[in-house]
Design an enzyme around this catalytic site. Structure first.
Site, PDB file in Angstrom:
ATOM      1  CG  ASP A 112      -5.236   8.727   5.973  1.00 19.02           C
ATOM      2  OD1 ASP A 112      -4.843   9.378   7.057  1.00 19.02           O
ATOM      3  OD2 ASP A 112      -6.253   9.280   5.222  1.00 19.02           O
ATOM      4  CD  GLU A 164      -2.928   1.014   0.096  1.00 24.59           C
ATOM      5  OE1 GLU A 164      -2.224   1.448  -0.942  1.00 24.59           O
ATOM      6  OE2 GLU A 164      -4.128   1.214   0.559  1.00 24.59           O
ATOM      7  NE  ARG A 203      -2.745   8.548  -9.285  1.00 26.09           N
ATOM      8  CZ  ARG A 203      -3.465   8.228  -8.341  1.00 26.09           C
ATOM      9  NH1 ARG A 203      -2.945   7.554  -7.097  1.00 26.09           N
ATOM     10  NH2 ARG A 203      -4.808   8.299  -8.374  1.00 26.09           N
TER      11      ARG A 203
HETATM   12  P1  IMP Z   1      -7.268   5.079   4.463  1.00 23.73           P
HETATM   13  O1  IMP Z   1      -7.574   6.240   4.947  1.00 23.73           O
HETATM   14  O2  IMP Z   1      -6.366   4.265   5.328  1.00 23.73           O
HETATM   15  O3  IMP Z   1      -8.320   3.964   4.217  1.00 23.73           O
HETATM   16  O4  IMP Z   1      -6.506   5.432   3.284  1.00 23.73           O
HETATM   17  C1  IMP Z   1      -7.035   4.903   1.712  1.00 23.73           C
HETATM   18  C2  IMP Z   1      -6.240   5.437   0.611  1.00 23.73           C
HETATM   19  O5  IMP Z   1      -6.421   7.048   0.844  1.00 23.73           O
HETATM   20  C3  IMP Z   1      -4.841   5.618   0.626  1.00 23.73           C
HETATM   21  O6  IMP Z   1      -4.322   4.218   0.052  1.00 23.73           O
HETATM   22  C4  IMP Z   1      -4.522   6.537  -0.245  1.00 23.73           C
HETATM   23  O7  IMP Z   1      -4.724   6.208  -1.668  1.00 23.73           O
HETATM   24  C5  IMP Z   1      -5.466   7.591   0.196  1.00 23.73           C
HETATM   25  N1  IMP Z   1      -4.836   8.659   0.738  1.00 23.73           N
HETATM   26  C6  IMP Z   1      -4.862   8.658   2.276  1.00 23.73           C
HETATM   27  N2  IMP Z   1      -4.112   9.802   2.603  1.00 23.73           N
HETATM   28  C7  IMP Z   1      -3.504  10.332   1.498  1.00 23.73           C
HETATM   29  C8  IMP Z   1      -2.739  11.674   1.266  1.00 23.73           C
HETATM   30  O8  IMP Z   1      -2.306  12.269   2.236  1.00 23.73           O
HETATM   31  N3  IMP Z   1      -2.508  11.735  -0.021  1.00 23.73           N
HETATM   32  C9  IMP Z   1      -3.044  11.117  -0.935  1.00 23.73           C
HETATM   33  N4  IMP Z   1      -3.760  10.138  -0.865  1.00 23.73           N
HETATM   34  C10 IMP Z   1      -4.002   9.662   0.354  1.00 23.73           C
HETATM   35 MG    MG Z   2      -4.356   3.616  -2.039  1.00 22.18          MG
END
Ligand code: IMP
Ligand code: MG
Length: 183
Positions: free
Chosen positions: A106, A102, A168
């Site tokens: 986040d 991953e 990206r």
């Molecule tokens: P989650 O909040 O852990 O479910 O994160 C899901 C997805 O959100 C990650 O795999 C990233 O693709 C995207 N994401 C989370 N934080 C960021 C950030 O700071 N910048 C860009 N994408 C993010």
């Molecule tokens: Mg992602």
């Protein structure tokens, strides 16, 4: 020519730091998974850059596969809490040692839904390797088994991570200037 670098306020993780960490992670994974049926599963699109680097730092035989799951939509920078499989894996997971690759852990909402879905397919194991982690944002009870760097609670771009599908292709991880969001 428009240079994306001018939109970056500051760099959080440099190219050199990323290179060194990926080498370290690849070595650890190669040791830990020796003799196992390792399958690297990358979540598109954010993890594609990390996947391409990590797989070449792994020195044992392994397979790769890709999934698309929904979590964030468009330019929206907050989580929806909804996780849907848009593109599934091509192969059976029976007996495989799955390592999810991953970009960033986040809130953890995405993987806290995805891991149990994959575990139902009879793999030998399911673990997580994330190049970035934002521990202060965690909502779900989940941590990466292999982690690159902790980053503060700031929206980051580069090394696969996007803002509105851009940045990206930046080779490092950085924070955008505030005025970029107001364009
Ligand atoms: P989650 O909040 O852990 O479910 O994160 C899901 C997805 O959100 C990650 O795999 C990233 O693709 C995207 N994401 C989370 N934080 C960021 C950030 O700071 N910048 C860009 N994408 C993010
Ligand atoms: Mg992602």
């Amino acid at each position: 020519m428009y240079d994306m670098n001018r939109d970056i306020d500051h760099i959080l993780v440099s190219e050199q730091q990323l290179r060194d960490k990926v080498a370290e992670l690849g070595a650890a994974i190669s040791r830990d998974y020796a003799g196992r049926d390792l399958l690297l599963v990358s979540i598109l699109k954010g993890a594609v850059v990390f996947m391409a680097d990590l797989m070449r730092a792994v020195t044992i035989p392994c397979g790769i596969d890709f999934m698309v799951v929904s979590s964030y939509g468009g330019a929206n920078t907050t989580t929806t809490g909804l996780v849907k499989i848009i593109k599934d894996l091509d192969q059976d997971l029976t007996g495989k040692d799955v390592l999810i690759v991953e970009d960033i852990l986040d809130t953890g909402v995405t993987l806290s839904h995805l891991v149990p879905m994959l575990q139902m397919r009879n793999p030998n194991s399911v673990r997580i390797c994330a190049i970035l982690s934002k521990p202060s944002r965690r909502q779900a009870d989940i941590e990466p088994d292999y982690k690159g760097f902790d980053v503060p609670d700031e929206f980051v771009v580069g090394y696969g991570l996007d803002y509105d599908e851009k940045y990206r292709n930046l080779p490092y991880v950085g924070v955008l200037k505030p005025q970029v969001y107001n364009k």
